[in-house]
Each structure stands twice: as structure tokens, then as C-alpha cells.
Design a protein around this motif. Structure first.
Motif, PDB file in Angstrom:
ATOM      1  N   GLN A   1       0.816  -1.212   0.000  1.00  0.00           N
ATOM      2  CA  GLN A   1       0.000   0.000   0.000  1.00  0.00           C
ATOM      3  C   GLN A   1       0.854   1.268   0.000  1.00  0.00           C
ATOM      4  O   GLN A   1       0.518   2.263  -0.642  1.00  0.00           O
ATOM      5  CB  GLN A   1      -0.940   0.003   1.206  1.00  0.00           C
ATOM      6  N   SER A   2       1.974   1.234   0.709  1.00  0.00           N
ATOM      7  CA  SER A   2       2.810   2.445   0.783  1.00  0.00           C
ATOM      8  C   SER A   2       3.334   2.831  -0.590  1.00  0.00           C
ATOM      9  O   SER A   2       3.397   4.022  -0.930  1.00  0.00           O
ATOM     10  CB  SER A   2       3.977   2.197   1.747  1.00  0.00           C
ATOM     11  N   ALA A   3       3.683   1.837  -1.409  1.00  0.00           N
ATOM     12  CA  ALA A   3       4.189   2.128  -2.751  1.00  0.00           C
ATOM     13  C   ALA A   3       3.083   2.696  -3.624  1.00  0.00           C
ATOM     14  O   ALA A   3       3.293   3.644  -4.403  1.00  0.00           O
ATOM     15  CB  ALA A   3       4.754   0.856  -3.382  1.00  0.00           C
ATOM     16  N   LEU A   4       1.870   2.129  -3.515  1.00  0.00           N
ATOM     17  CA  LEU A   4       0.741   2.641  -4.291  1.00  0.00           C
ATOM     18  C   LEU A   4       0.423   4.081  -3.898  1.00  0.00           C
ATOM     19  O   LEU A   4       0.234   4.955  -4.760  1.00  0.00           O
ATOM     20  CB  LEU A   4      -0.466   1.728  -4.082  1.00  0.00           C
ATOM     21  N   SER A   5       0.354   4.331  -2.608  1.00  0.00           N
ATOM     22  CA  SER A   5       0.054   5.686  -2.130  1.00  0.00           C
ATOM     23  C   SER A   5       1.123   6.674  -2.582  1.00  0.00           C
ATOM     24  O   SER A   5       0.816   7.810  -2.979  1.00  0.00           O
ATOM     25  CB  SER A   5      -0.046   5.689  -0.606  1.00  0.00           C
ATOM     26  N   HIS A   6       2.384   6.249  -2.546  1.00  0.00           N
ATOM     27  CA  HIS A   6       3.478   7.133  -2.956  1.00  0.00           C
ATOM     28  C   HIS A   6       3.361   7.499  -4.430  1.00  0.00           C
ATOM     29  O   HIS A   6       3.543   8.665  -4.803  1.00  0.00           O
ATOM     30  CB  HIS A   6       4.816   6.446  -2.677  1.00  0.00           C
ATOM     31  N   GLN A   7       3.057   6.522  -5.264  1.00  0.00           N
ATOM     32  CA  GLN A   7       2.951   6.788  -6.697  1.00  0.00           C
ATOM     33  C   GLN A   7       1.774   7.701  -7.015  1.00  0.00           C
ATOM     34  O   GLN A   7       1.871   8.572  -7.879  1.00  0.00           O
ATOM     35  CB  GLN A   7       2.828   5.472  -7.467  1.00  0.00           C
TER      36      GLN A   7
END
Length: 295
Positions: free
Chosen positions: A29-35
Motif C-alpha cells: 500500500q505504501s508504494a501505491l500511495s506514494h505513486q
């Protein structure tokens, strides 16, 4: 702006949940939110309103979403075209149909298609003709199989007529009309009907027939799925008018020919921008010509 960022935005928009969107995209989730945050910075606008209780699209997000979907579909189509050029059929096949289609055997066709082209992702959606045309026009569906009155032509799509036939009256087995070999619209007008919602293509063919005959009927029950009509006809709650070829397959009801019955045309439609390789292969398997259509 990257395609992966667009995929993340579409996933969040469809699930309205960052955790579920990340699971769908097979990413943390952190990678998705960052992108998504990076994309919002690049665009200069927030695409989602985030609170501890809910996620929803902003006005900017609503504006961005259709274009993002189109970009993803175009990229997928480009990859499918390249695969087709080297003899492989890949990509997506999204099929829509109404429940009363009889001109082609969709389940059998999909079974054969899946065996021949296992790398194609197949989706099937059952709905009303009007909605399915809209979804083909928008690119949500690749091809759809409809039932339309002769006076109605689907707009904004390529269409081909598959078959045409008349509607029959469908009544309870113990209904007084069940023993008849033929009835008229005037006789049926005295009966309570079950039909599709007013304004839909499936309803129009019967409404137009009664109107042209100067008759008024009572539609006591409206259902959104024609497949449910026999459930109300069987116990004697109402009568219905359904395509003859479809009515022949029903059990627990009686089908009676109607002397002045309306005609229904089964039609297949696809995008005016052309066929994807998967759609072309599917139509070919069904024996449906995909050139010089005549609706």
C-alpha cells in the motif's frame, strides 16, 4: 506520468480503498500511495479525498479517470496488436449480452475460445441492451449481443444483424389461453403483464406493438432481468411476451403464438474504432462476419 500510476488511480477509484487497490495491483500500500501522491504533484491537483473513514474522487479525479482508463485500454490494445502480428492472441475479451440471446451460443463459444486462446482474459456481463451499447461505446465492453425492435438502431457503434423472430405470449400452464394455438394482442391486453422497465429496448418492442394496435395493457410487474419473468408467469401472477426461440427453452410455462406479434432483431455490436485481435477471433469462432456489417 506513467501507466502504472494510472492503473493505481483506476484501482483506487473502483475499490474506494487504498488497501484493496494495493492488493488488486499486487503491490504494498505504501508504494501505491506514494505513486499516486507523485502523480498528484505532477498534475497539481488532488485526485482523491482521504479521511479515516472513506476515500472518494475529487472533481479533478472524476475528470482524470475516464482519460486514464482510455490510456490503459490503448496500451493494452497496442500490446495485443503486437502479439497478434506474431501470431498470438492476447489481451482482453469483454463480452456483454442480454439473457434472451439465442442466435449464438455464447457459453459454448467462450469455452472453445478459452481453449484456443488461454492467454486472453475473458469477462462476461449480462445486462439490458441499452446499457450494453453504452458500455461498448465507452470501451468497457469489446462486443455485445442485443435484442432490439426493428425501429431501433444502436448509435455510435458498429452493428450487424444476427437473426430476427417474433415474440410469443408466455402464460401459466393452467391459464385459459394456454390451450389456444394462437391469440391476439387485443386478447392479451386484458391480462396483467410482467415486463422490463419502461424506456428500455427490451420493453419498447412490446410497448410499440400494443400502441400501434391502439391498445393499452397493464404492466403490473417490472423486472430488470428477462430471465426472471417466467418466475412470475408460472404461478399465474402475470403473462409475458418473450422471443419464441427463448420461450421454447422454458419450463413450467406455456408459449402461445401471437397473430399480430412484434418482431425482435438480435444484433451484435462492437466499437467503431475496430475490433481487437481477441474480439475478431471470437467473432470468427462464432461464424460472424466482421466486415461490411449490415444492421
Amino acid at each position: 506520468m506513467e501507466l502504472q500510476q494510472m492503473r493505481y488511480v483506476v484501482a483506487v477509484a473502483e475499490t474506494l480503498n487504498f488497501t484493496r487497490a494495493a492488493e488488486r495491483c499486487l503491490v504494498v500500500q505504501s508504494a501505491l500511495s506514494h505513486q499516486i501522491s507523485r502523480l498528484e504533484q505532477e498534475l497539481g491537483a488532488r485526485l482523491f479525498e482521504r479521511t479515516s473513514r472513506r476515500v472518494r474522487l475529487t472533481a479533478a479525479g472524476e475528470a482524470f479517470l475516464p482519460a486514464a482508463r482510455q490510456c490503459l485500454e490503448a496500451a493494452e490494445r497496442a500490446a495485443a496488436e503486437v502479439a497478434a502480428a506474431v501470431g498470438e492472441v492476447r489481451g482482453r475479451l469483454a463480452v456483454g449480452l442480454i439473457p434472451t440471446v439465442t442466435a449464438v451460443d455464447i457459453p459454448t463459444g467462450l469455452h472453445a475460445f478459452r481453449g484456443r486462446h488461454p492467454q486472453v482474459r475473458i469477462g462476461l456481463r449480462v445486462g439490458a441492451s441499452d446499457d450494453l451499447v453504452d458500455q461498448v461505446r465507452q470501451g468497457t465492453l469489446d462486443v455485445a449481443f442485443l435484442g432490439l425492435p426493428p425501429t431501433m438502431r444502436p448509435q455510435g457503434v458498429t452493428a450487424r444483424e444476427l437473426a430476427r423472430g417474433r415474440l410469443v405470449a408466455v402464460v401459466a400452464p393452467d391459464h385459459p389461453l394456454a390451450a389456444r394455438s394462437r391469440v391476439t394482442l387485443r386478447e392479451l391486453a386484458a391480462e396483467p403483464f410482467v415486463d422490463l422497465p419502461a424506456g428500455t429496448a427490451g420493453r419498447a418492442q412490446t410497448d410499440l406493438a400494443f400502441s400501434a394496435a391502439g391498445l393499452v395493457r397493464d404492466v403490473a410487474f417490472e423486472v430488470t432481468d428477462a430471465a426472471y419473468m417466467p418466475r412470475l408467469v408460472g404461478p399465474g401472477l402475470a403473462v409475458a411476451m418473450l422471443p419464441a426461440a427463448y420461450a421454447d427453452r422454458l419450463t413450467g410455462v406455456a408459449a402461445v403464438e401471437v397473430a399480430d406479434a412484434p418482431t425482435r432483431i438480435e444484433t451484435v455490436v462492437w466499437s467503431r474504432s475496430g475490433l481487437t485481435p481477441a474480439t475478431a477471433a471470437f467473432l470468427d469462432l462464432l461464424g460472424i462476419p466482421a466486415t461490411a456489417p449490415a444492421a
